[in-house]
Design an enzyme around this catalytic site. Sequence first.
Site, mmCIF file in Angstrom:
data_model
loop_
_atom_site.group_PDB
_atom_site.id
_atom_site.type_symbol
_atom_site.label_atom_id
_atom_site.label_comp_id
_atom_site.label_asym_id
_atom_site.label_seq_id
_atom_site.Cartn_x
_atom_site.Cartn_y
_atom_site.Cartn_z
ATOM 1 N N ARG A 1 78.407 37.806 43.803
ATOM 2 C CA ARG A 1 77.735 38.412 44.962
ATOM 3 C C ARG A 1 78.734 39.254 45.757
ATOM 4 O O ARG A 1 78.429 40.367 46.185
ATOM 5 C CB ARG A 1 77.123 37.328 45.877
ATOM 6 C CG ARG A 1 76.014 36.522 45.235
ATOM 7 C CD ARG A 1 75.235 35.707 46.266
ATOM 8 N NE ARG A 1 76.020 34.708 46.968
ATOM 9 C CZ ARG A 1 76.220 33.448 46.565
ATOM 10 N NH1 ARG A 1 75.678 33.033 45.435
ATOM 11 N NH2 ARG A 1 76.942 32.612 47.279
ATOM 12 N N LYS B 1 68.095 42.742 61.953
ATOM 13 C CA LYS B 1 66.803 42.883 61.276
ATOM 14 C C LYS B 1 66.078 41.555 61.199
ATOM 15 O O LYS B 1 66.717 40.499 61.035
ATOM 16 C CB LYS B 1 67.024 43.408 59.855
ATOM 17 C CG LYS B 1 65.726 43.718 59.148
ATOM 18 C CD LYS B 1 65.886 43.792 57.647
ATOM 19 C CE LYS B 1 65.531 42.471 57.029
ATOM 20 N NZ LYS B 1 65.394 42.533 55.575
ATOM 21 N N GLU C 1 60.568 44.498 61.554
ATOM 22 C CA GLU C 1 60.039 44.779 60.215
ATOM 23 C C GLU C 1 58.788 43.949 59.918
ATOM 24 O O GLU C 1 58.886 42.819 59.445
ATOM 25 C CB GLU C 1 61.111 44.496 59.156
ATOM 26 C CG GLU C 1 60.625 44.768 57.732
ATOM 27 C CD GLU C 1 61.681 44.503 56.654
ATOM 28 O OE1 GLU C 1 62.795 44.071 56.985
ATOM 29 O OE2 GLU C 1 61.365 44.727 55.471
ATOM 30 N N LYS D 1 60.595 49.113 61.306
ATOM 31 C CA LYS D 1 60.734 49.223 59.839
ATOM 32 C C LYS D 1 59.407 48.799 59.206
ATOM 33 O O LYS D 1 59.206 47.630 58.874
ATOM 34 C CB LYS D 1 61.893 48.339 59.361
ATOM 35 C CG LYS D 1 62.051 48.295 57.833
ATOM 36 C CD LYS D 1 63.384 47.692 57.417
ATOM 37 C CE LYS D 1 63.462 47.466 55.916
ATOM 38 N NZ LYS D 1 64.781 47.074 55.444
#
Length: 349
Positions: free
Chosen positions: A48, A138, A179, A221
Amino acid sequence: MSAYAAELKTTAKAMVAEGKGILAMDESNGTCHKRFAKLGIPQTEEMRRAYRELIVTTPNLGEYLSGAILYDETIRQSKKDGTPFIKIMSDAGIIPGIKLDAGAKDLAGFPGEKVTEGLDNLRDRIADYYQMGARFAKWRAVITIGDGIPTRGCIEANAHALARYAALCQEGGLVPIVEPEVLIDGDHTIERCYEVTEETLHTVFNQLYTQRVAFDQMILKPSMVISGQDCPKLASVDEVAEATVRCLMNSVPASVAGVAFLSGGQTFEQASAHLNAMNVKFGGIIPWPLTFSYARAIQQPALDAWKGEEANVPTAQKLLYHRAKCNGAARSGKYSPEMEKEIEPALAS
Ligand code: 5MM
């Protein structure tokens, strides 16, 4: 008013700057592993890290990216030589952002629907991430279209959580990306997607207003208004652009600092073409900058090419840069499908 109001406005404007957009690279470990597993890439912390190093060290990515959304593990990671990812991004002119939600969980009493969690202890987490260098955040809510869903209960629960998150972000100096994703999964028509998206956005902005969120210090978003992926009749690029802009015009306050779409399972060419069509056809009348905050539609070709092999890093980086360039052009209404041909010679060199 937030003590950070002036900084938040400046950051929000920079996030939607001309010719630029945002890269979502905030996959939680579970999502990252699903994507790695499909390509036979080992699902380890080191892989990752190596993949995120590939992304943040891609030469000149800051030409087309204003910011990138990181995951908690990633914001703490460094390049192999010890340079923190946050420093590499800041040096490249890419504003670091952080995913704050703890994921979408089953909504009690509402079969088939989800609510996003993560409000506990959020004020302290925001302070920590601000200290680390994050300047925006976010939170993703998931709305599913199906038989009898979404319900008011689901839309309202998610809108309330989004608004509480956004208010805390502004208090702590992070620009909130709000979002609400209406999923593309299903056989619904574009008209049904329009109805659900409009109801969702009205509810979200009602809650944002109720929680005293400053619209000029946040980024929306949304998903595009699009046919379900199994719908027998798929809407054209122009139909998606028209329906999406009409829906936003009917539900998003003009003072919102910017709109940065998610790609939501569209192909990467569709995601570029849809954003471009909106800016070409409606750029003169919409009150907000329209740009991208894509994950799969920017990353997928690079991840496919990398396959977890060090030797494939340069090719993967060229593919990543190219997708950022295509979407940066779409942000300004300057994308054309011809741009897709530029990548072949670049890969050969
Ligand atoms: C990167 O994917 C994000 C979700 O991650 P987890 O499900 O692992 O928490 C996701 O929120 C993403 O940022 C947006 O949906 C945009 O991604 P796409 O691929 O739809 O552009």
